[in-house]
Each structure stands twice: as structure tokens, then as C-alpha cells.
Design an enzyme around this catalytic site. Structure first.
Site, PDB file in Angstrom:
ATOM      1  N   ASN A  10       0.862  -1.175   0.000  1.00 32.87           N
ATOM      2  CA  ASN A  10       0.000   0.000   0.000  1.00 32.87           C
ATOM      3  C   ASN A  10       0.904   1.233   0.000  1.00 32.87           C
ATOM      4  O   ASN A  10       1.494   1.583   1.020  1.00 32.87           O
ATOM      5  CB  ASN A  10      -0.891  -0.027   1.260  1.00 32.87           C
ATOM      6  N   LYS A  12       0.023   4.232  -0.359  1.00 34.03           N
ATOM      7  CA  LYS A  12      -0.689   5.380   0.228  1.00 34.03           C
ATOM      8  C   LYS A  12      -0.515   6.619  -0.657  1.00 34.03           C
ATOM      9  O   LYS A  12      -0.524   6.479  -1.885  1.00 34.03           O
ATOM     10  CB  LYS A  12      -0.224   5.591   1.673  1.00 34.03           C
ATOM     11  N   HIS A  96      -9.729   1.537   4.952  1.00 36.08           N
ATOM     12  CA  HIS A  96      -8.462   1.665   5.675  1.00 36.08           C
ATOM     13  C   HIS A  96      -8.654   2.618   6.856  1.00 36.08           C
ATOM     14  O   HIS A  96      -9.395   3.594   6.756  1.00 36.08           O
ATOM     15  CB  HIS A  96      -7.372   2.190   4.736  1.00 36.08           C
ATOM     16  N   GLU A  98      -6.938   4.910   7.981  1.00 31.63           N
ATOM     17  CA  GLU A  98      -6.635   6.322   7.701  1.00 31.63           C
ATOM     18  C   GLU A  98      -7.847   7.014   7.083  1.00 31.63           C
ATOM     19  O   GLU A  98      -8.099   8.195   7.330  1.00 31.63           O
ATOM     20  CB  GLU A  98      -5.403   6.414   6.796  1.00 31.63           C
ATOM     21  N   GLU A 169      -5.629  -4.825  10.710  1.00 32.85           N
ATOM     22  CA  GLU A 169      -4.639  -3.766  10.896  1.00 32.85           C
ATOM     23  C   GLU A 169      -4.942  -3.023  12.191  1.00 32.85           C
ATOM     24  O   GLU A 169      -5.742  -2.076  12.193  1.00 32.85           O
ATOM     25  CB  GLU A 169      -4.680  -2.779   9.718  1.00 32.85           C
ATOM     26  N   GLY A 175       2.211   2.375  10.921  1.00 33.17           N
ATOM     27  CA  GLY A 175       3.145   3.488  10.753  1.00 33.17           C
ATOM     28  C   GLY A 175       3.861   3.899  12.033  1.00 33.17           C
ATOM     29  O   GLY A 175       4.441   4.981  12.104  1.00 33.17           O
ATOM     30  N   SER A 216       3.277  -1.951  10.485  1.00 37.02           N
ATOM     31  CA  SER A 216       4.712  -1.893  10.812  1.00 37.02           C
ATOM     32  C   SER A 216       5.494  -3.168  10.507  1.00 37.02           C
ATOM     33  O   SER A 216       6.456  -3.491  11.204  1.00 37.02           O
ATOM     34  CB  SER A 216       4.913  -1.502  12.290  1.00 37.02           C
TER      35      SER A 216
END
Ligand code: 13P
Length: 255
Positions: A10, A12, A96, A98, A169, A175, A216
Site C-alpha cells: 500500500n 498510500k 483503511h 486512515e 490492521e 506506521g 509496521s
């Protein structure tokens, strides 16, 4: 039981057009001849066509990072699942964290997106779920995961060879450099597996659903994630921005 692993990059909103082209070319070179697992790359929607042209003739599949729940019409700024398929996408990440955080996407929307994606032949949704740090600390993870799955997928018909990938996730692991402990991931995947059994029956679950982990993952810590039960692959953010590191991850998890 499925043995094929899915290793999905991904990218992003990290790369310019020039950087996307150059990294896609590096991926193509790095993965030439790699047949141990399914590799997919999700670049910015804006550069899907360029990436598709580069990946043509390779085993690397193309994925998108989002899709609209509508198929067509007056939805300014949106991109339909049909359009993604048109430019060669095989996968699409949905919900996702985010997007849940910054764009207030909720599981009602994600549910509609899953339905829209499943309408399109050969397009596989990657449905993201995962607890926040507060939910983890207050011991609500299992409940949260089952609830998110039910909201995203309840009542959805799964036919034939249709695939649905669930990406676990944990938000706190994305991250942050703080991947989950492998044993904990295995436990969470078991919870997800059991919930999917409840919702779709064991046969459909085993045949049509896959569960992957994201948060991560890097070339070092991936070693701990090999040979875990119900671990069908990885969704990789930061470490997928380096072709060599992503290749090492793919190599390790498919051993
Ligand atoms: P990182 O690998 O950078 O933690 O990102 C994970 C992720 O969000 C993949 O979708």
C-alpha cells in the site's frame, strides 16, 4: 486450507508520478520470476494506468486504495469499482483506518463499498478492520473485530470463486514501527476466522476468505509472522516503498 500468501503493498499518498514509475519498474525487476505468492501493489489512483502499463507481462497485480459505493453518476471526485477494473485493478483496499480517521468513513459506507466491489468480476475487496489503542487497552479488541466484521460483511452473498480478503490492521500498529506480537496476531486472526465461520459457514470461509495482517511489518520482524495459523499474508505500508525490502518480506513470508 489455502497455502498461497498474499503480499500487498500500500503506497498510500507517498509518491509522485515519477517516483511511482521508478518504484514500479524496480518492483517488476525485483519480482521477475517470483511465483511463491500473490504480489499486489496499490499506488495512488491517479497513477494506476502508468503502473498497469509497467506491470503488464509480470505477475504483479494492481490494486487501488479506495472505491466508491456507487457505480456511476453525479458523485464528484469519486472513482467506481468498474473504473478501477477498467484500468486493470484486481484488488481494492476498503475502509483503511486512515480513511476512517481522516475522512470519517464508517462501516455502513464500507459495507456498501464491499457490495459495489463484489459486483465487479475479478475485483477482490481487501476489507480493513482493527482496534484502536484505547480499545486494546480496555480489553475490547475481540468485540471490536467481530463488530466491524459484522457491520462490513453481514448479509453479503459470496458466490463461486469470489475472494474477500480481511486485513487485520490494529490502528496503533500502523506506521508506528510497533508491529503486533506474532502470537497476538495469530490470536486475533483466530477470532476473525471464527467470526467468519459464524457468518458464512466454514466451507465458504475456507474457500472464499483470506485473512492478512498489516501494521509496521518490515524485513526484520516479518520472520516472526511465518508459519502462523490463519495468516494468509501481509498488507505493507512504509516498508513497501523500498523494492528490495518488500521483496525480502515477500520471500520470508512465503518460505
Ligand atoms: P505500515 O506498514 O507503514 O505500518 O502501514 C500499514 C498499512 O497501513 C497498510 O495498509
Amino acid at each position: 486450507m489455502p497455502t498461497k500468501k498474499y503480499i500487498i503493498a500500500n503506497w498510500k499518498m507517498n509518491l509522485s508520478l515519477a517516483q511511482t514509475i521508478s518504484l514500479a519498474k524496480e518492483f517488476k525487476k525485483e519480482f521477475a520470476g517470483f511465483s511463491r505468492g500473490e504480489i499486489a501493489v496499490c499506488p495512488s489512483a491517479l497513477f494506476l494506468t502508468e503502473a498497469a502499463a509497467i506491470f503488464k507481462g509480470s505477475a504483479i497485480k494492481l490494486g487501488a486504495q479506495n472505491a466508491s459505493w456507487e457505480n456511476k453518476g453525479a458523485y464528484t471526485g469519486e472513482i467506481s469499482a468498474d473504473m478501477l477494473s477498467d484500468v486493470g485493478c484486481r484488488y481494492v483496499i476498503l475502509g483503511h483506518s486512515e480513511r476512517r480517521k481522516y475522512l470519517f468513513e464508517n462501516y455502513e459506507m464500507i459495507h456498501k463499498k464491499v457490495r459495489a466491489v463484489l459486483e465487479i468480476e475479478n475485483l477482490t475487496p481487501i476489507v480493513c478492520i482493527g482496534e484502536s489503542i484505547e480499545e486494546k487497552k480496555s480489553d475490547r479488541r475481540d468485540f471490536v473485530l467481530v463488530d466491524q466484521l459484522q457491520q462490513a460483511l453481514s448479509g453479503i452473498d459470496v458466490f463461486g470463486e469470489q475472494e474477500i480478503i480481511v486485513a487485520y490492521e490494529p490502528i496503533w500498529a500502523i506506521g508506528t514501527g510497533m508491529a503486533i506480537e506474532p502470537a497476538e496476531a495469530e490470536y486475533a486472526h483466530k477470532i476473525i476466522k471464527l467470526a467468519l465461520n459464524d457468518m458464512f459457514g466454514m466451507q465458504v470461509n475456507n474457500k472464499n476468505f483470506r485473512i492478512i495482517y498489516g501494521g509496521s511489518i518490515n524485513a526484520q520482524n516479518v520472520k516472526g509472522f511465518t508459519n502462523l495459523e490463519n495468516m494468509d499474508g501481509l498488507l505493507v505500508g512504509g516498508a513497501s516503498l523500498k523494492a528490495e525490502e518488500f521483496y525480502k518480506i515477500a520471500q520470508t513470508i512465503t518460505k
